[in-house]
Design an enzyme around this catalytic site. Sequence first.
Site, PDB file in Angstrom:
ATOM      1  N   HIS A   1      -2.442   8.199  12.825  1.00 48.32           N
ATOM      2  CA  HIS A   1      -2.505   8.903  11.540  1.00 48.32           C
ATOM      3  C   HIS A   1      -3.556   8.297  10.593  1.00 48.32           C
ATOM      4  CE1 HIS A   1       1.996  10.317  11.929  1.00 48.32           C
ATOM      5  NE2 HIS A   1       1.175  10.933  12.760  1.00 48.32           N
TER       6      HIS A   1
HETATM    7  C1  LIG Z   1      -1.955  12.413  19.838  1.00 49.13           C
HETATM    8  C2  LIG Z   1      -1.740  12.746  18.388  1.00 49.13           C
HETATM    9  C3  LIG Z   1      -0.517  13.244  17.969  1.00 49.13           C
HETATM   10  C4  LIG Z   1      -0.299  13.541  16.621  1.00 49.13           C
HETATM   11  N1  LIG Z   1       0.878  14.119  16.239  1.00 49.13           N
HETATM   12  C5  LIG Z   1       1.024  14.520  14.955  1.00 49.13           C
HETATM   13  C6  LIG Z   1       2.161  15.270  14.563  1.00 49.13           C
HETATM   14  O1  LIG Z   1       3.012  15.662  15.364  1.00 49.13           O
HETATM   15  N2  LIG Z   1       2.291  15.578  13.240  1.00 49.13           N
HETATM   16  C7  LIG Z   1       1.375  15.189  12.311  1.00 49.13           C
HETATM   17  O2  LIG Z   1       1.582  15.452  11.123  1.00 49.13           O
HETATM   18  N3  LIG Z   1       0.248  14.533  12.680  1.00 49.13           N
HETATM   19  C8  LIG Z   1       0.041  14.226  13.972  1.00 49.13           C
HETATM   20  N4  LIG Z   1      -1.113  13.625  14.356  1.00 49.13           N
HETATM   21  C9  LIG Z   1      -2.172  13.431  13.356  1.00 49.13           C
HETATM   22  C10 LIG Z   1      -2.892  14.739  13.028  1.00 49.13           C
HETATM   23  O3  LIG Z   1      -2.970  15.583  14.151  1.00 49.13           O
HETATM   24  C11 LIG Z   1      -4.315  14.419  12.555  1.00 49.13           C
HETATM   25  O4  LIG Z   1      -4.264  13.389  11.604  1.00 49.13           O
HETATM   26  C12 LIG Z   1      -5.006  15.609  11.926  1.00 49.13           C
HETATM   27  O5  LIG Z   1      -5.006  16.700  12.827  1.00 49.13           O
HETATM   28  C13 LIG Z   1      -6.423  15.213  11.553  1.00 49.13           C
HETATM   29  O6  LIG Z   1      -7.116  16.325  11.039  1.00 49.13           O
HETATM   30  P1  LIG Z   1      -8.663  16.198  10.688  1.00 49.13           P
HETATM   31  O7  LIG Z   1      -9.124  17.550  10.321  1.00 49.13           O
HETATM   32  O8  LIG Z   1      -8.835  15.095   9.704  1.00 49.13           O
HETATM   33  O9  LIG Z   1      -9.368  15.727  12.040  1.00 49.13           O
HETATM   34  P2  LIG Z   1      -9.344  16.415  13.510  1.00 49.13           P
HETATM   35  O10 LIG Z   1      -8.275  17.455  13.607  1.00 49.13           O
HETATM   36  O11 LIG Z   1      -9.296  15.304  14.487  1.00 49.13           O
HETATM   37  O12 LIG Z   1     -10.724  17.178  13.571  1.00 49.13           O
HETATM   38  C14 LIG Z   1     -11.979  16.585  13.725  1.00 49.13           C
HETATM   39  C15 LIG Z   1     -12.853  17.547  14.558  1.00 49.13           C
HETATM   40  O13 LIG Z   1     -14.209  17.209  14.402  1.00 49.13           O
HETATM   41  C16 LIG Z   1     -14.847  17.213  15.668  1.00 49.13           C
HETATM   42  N5  LIG Z   1     -15.971  16.274  15.558  1.00 49.13           N
HETATM   43  C17 LIG Z   1     -15.880  14.937  15.313  1.00 49.13           C
HETATM   44  N6  LIG Z   1     -17.120  14.418  15.193  1.00 49.13           N
HETATM   45  C18 LIG Z   1     -17.995  15.431  15.361  1.00 49.13           C
HETATM   46  C19 LIG Z   1     -19.400  15.508  15.343  1.00 49.13           C
HETATM   47  N7  LIG Z   1     -20.164  14.428  15.090  1.00 49.13           N
HETATM   48  N8  LIG Z   1     -19.999  16.708  15.579  1.00 49.13           N
HETATM   49  C20 LIG Z   1     -19.250  17.818  15.808  1.00 49.13           C
HETATM   50  N9  LIG Z   1     -17.881  17.791  15.840  1.00 49.13           N
HETATM   51  C21 LIG Z   1     -17.269  16.610  15.602  1.00 49.13           C
HETATM   52  C22 LIG Z   1     -13.755  16.769  16.629  1.00 49.13           C
HETATM   53  O14 LIG Z   1     -14.066  17.099  17.951  1.00 49.13           O
HETATM   54  C23 LIG Z   1     -12.541  17.496  16.054  1.00 49.13           C
HETATM   55  O15 LIG Z   1     -12.446  18.804  16.553  1.00 49.13           O
HETATM   56  C24 LIG Z   1      -1.346  13.312  15.689  1.00 49.13           C
HETATM   57  C25 LIG Z   1      -2.586  12.829  16.112  1.00 49.13           C
HETATM   58  C26 LIG Z   1      -2.796  12.556  17.447  1.00 49.13           C
HETATM   59  C27 LIG Z   1      -4.159  12.059  17.879  1.00 49.13           C
END
Ligand SMILES: Cc1cc2nc3c(=O)[nH]c(=O)nc-3n(C[C@H](O)[C@H](O)[C@H](O)COP(=O)(O)OP(=O)(O)OC[C@H]3O[C@@H](n4cnc5c(N)ncnc54)[C@H](O)[C@@H]3O)c2cc1C
Length: 484
Positions: free
Chosen positions: A422
């Site tokens: 997280h």
């Molecule tokens: C295994 C796991 C289980 C989890 N379970 C839960 C849960 O049940 N409940 C909960 O509340 N939270 C959970 N979390 C946490 C939650 O899913 C994440 O914190 C949240 O989805 C993050 O959102 P974000 O938009 O910040 O990043 P992300 O959803 O990770 O999105 C980032 C995106 O950017 C893309 N990207 C990165 N760098 C680049 C680049 N340079 N160029 C192009 N694309 C790029 C990636 O490929 C990805 O698609 C979990 C996380 C994991 C890893």
Amino acid sequence: MTDTIIVGAGSAGCVVAARLSADPVHRVLVFESGPVWASAAAIPARLLDPGHLPVGPESAVVWRYPANLVRGRLIGGSGAINGSYFVRPPAVDFAEWSAAAGSRLWSAEAVLPVFAALEADRDFGTAPGHGTHGPVPVQRTTEPAPVSVEFATACAASGFAEIADLNAVSVNQAGVRRGQAPDRNSAAATEVDDGFGRVPLAVSDGRRAGPARTHLYPALARANLTVTGGTTVSRLLLRGSRVVGVRWQRGRERGTAFADRVIVCAGAIESAALLIRSGIGPEPLLRALGIPVVLPAPVGAGCTDHPEIGLEYPGATPTGSTVPLEYVLEWDDLELRPYTPAFSPGLRRLGVALMAPAGRGQLTLVSADPAVPARIDQGYLRERRDRERLRTGARAAAELLRVRTGAIDDAWLRANLGTSQHLSGTCPMGPAGAERAVVDDCGRVHGIEGLIVADLSVVPVPIRRGPQATVLMLAAVIADRHTV
Ligand SMILES: Cc1cc2nc3c(=O)[nH]c(=O)nc-3n(C[C@H](O)[C@H](O)[C@H](O)COP(=O)(O)OP(=O)(O)OC[C@H]3O[C@@H](n4cnc5c(N)ncnc54)[C@H](O)[C@@H]3O)c2cc1C
């Protein structure tokens, strides 16, 4: 016409892209590093199974970092591979968040309607502060697996209250304590609710309802929205103190794209890494990596994550569940998670997570090469208070389930330490000039025109629940500040 490049079609990126492109005055180009399927129907079924987290060594849809850290690398990002737990943080988190950001935008009152508009809550949609018409289907398990029932029964027997709706406004807004926990450590008490309850899940028809399905695919037919998969943004293009575009790579192909502004939604790890690679970061680090300094900024410093102790105990392999987590116990700043899958044969696992750790971590790069993963130190167990809380939680958990553990000391904590996955706060919000602030309350990077960060990187304080519901809310709030 405003041209916007969005880096990352993850949890936040899907929401930002969908909201901006709803107005034809915006032309939106999204670069996603992982696969993007042509339609939601084409997403492989195994990725939609909420009982399976596709993060094992064979997975081709994750970013991997040392110490078992993973992130989703596909359309929908981590929200497309996660545990589907979709819960709102308590009001105290928003009091701290809005104070740190110096803005009422992030108060509990301001974000409540955004949470409500996001959801279609099958169980409590008509209750105050809830929604029935939002894009994210939310429901709770109706037939919990035996392992979940055993846990709930043990919580009730120990005197904890059952909370029917963990997303209820009365609980989260008023900050009223509803349960009574044994062996309470009052010094660590915070204004949050204690009790156990069924986990709100972003699931419908037995399939994971991640942000790609709920937000991006429904918008994909728009003429002003283009989503390009398999394309990694390696660096931002800056002219003076203004961002003008990005440099990207797809296999051996390299290219550039230009826009009026760039919204970075690459997640707490890759967004920070991208800023640093582009010359926006701590000056000594940039110099050590040989990256020309564009703007000294505290990127990566003071991030936070939820350490999780895995209490393993013998038991028959749990059966009968379709999601990894059906119940949780919220107890002060601790969350107890009785997982339904077996992590090791013949062993069950109860996670004991510290949700408001005092310890802060740091993200740095060891190379300017985008192929080299960032180094992340979450600051776990560094603070005495965090170790005390986790020892207290682990002892209470062992007592609750009548599990023998031997001495629970710091060595035991280290041996059983894991992560909740997280990470947040690598580019935190705050007023210009504040020591840790990288972005303002609308996600704009201080000192760089046209550059916005909109994902978990910008959350300036630890939030006491899993971050998935929060990241969708924050993406909606930030997107709406930039639709004009
Ligand atoms: C295994 C796991 C289980 C989890 N379970 C839960 C849960 O049940 N409940 C909960 O509340 N939270 C959970 N979390 C946490 C939650 O899913 C994440 O914190 C949240 O989805 C993050 O959102 P974000 O938009 O910040 O990043 P992300 O959803 O990770 O999105 C980032 C995106 O950017 C893309 N990207 C990165 N760098 C680049 C680049 N340079 N160029 C192009 N694309 C790029 C990636 O490929 C990805 O698609 C979990 C996380 C994991 C890893």
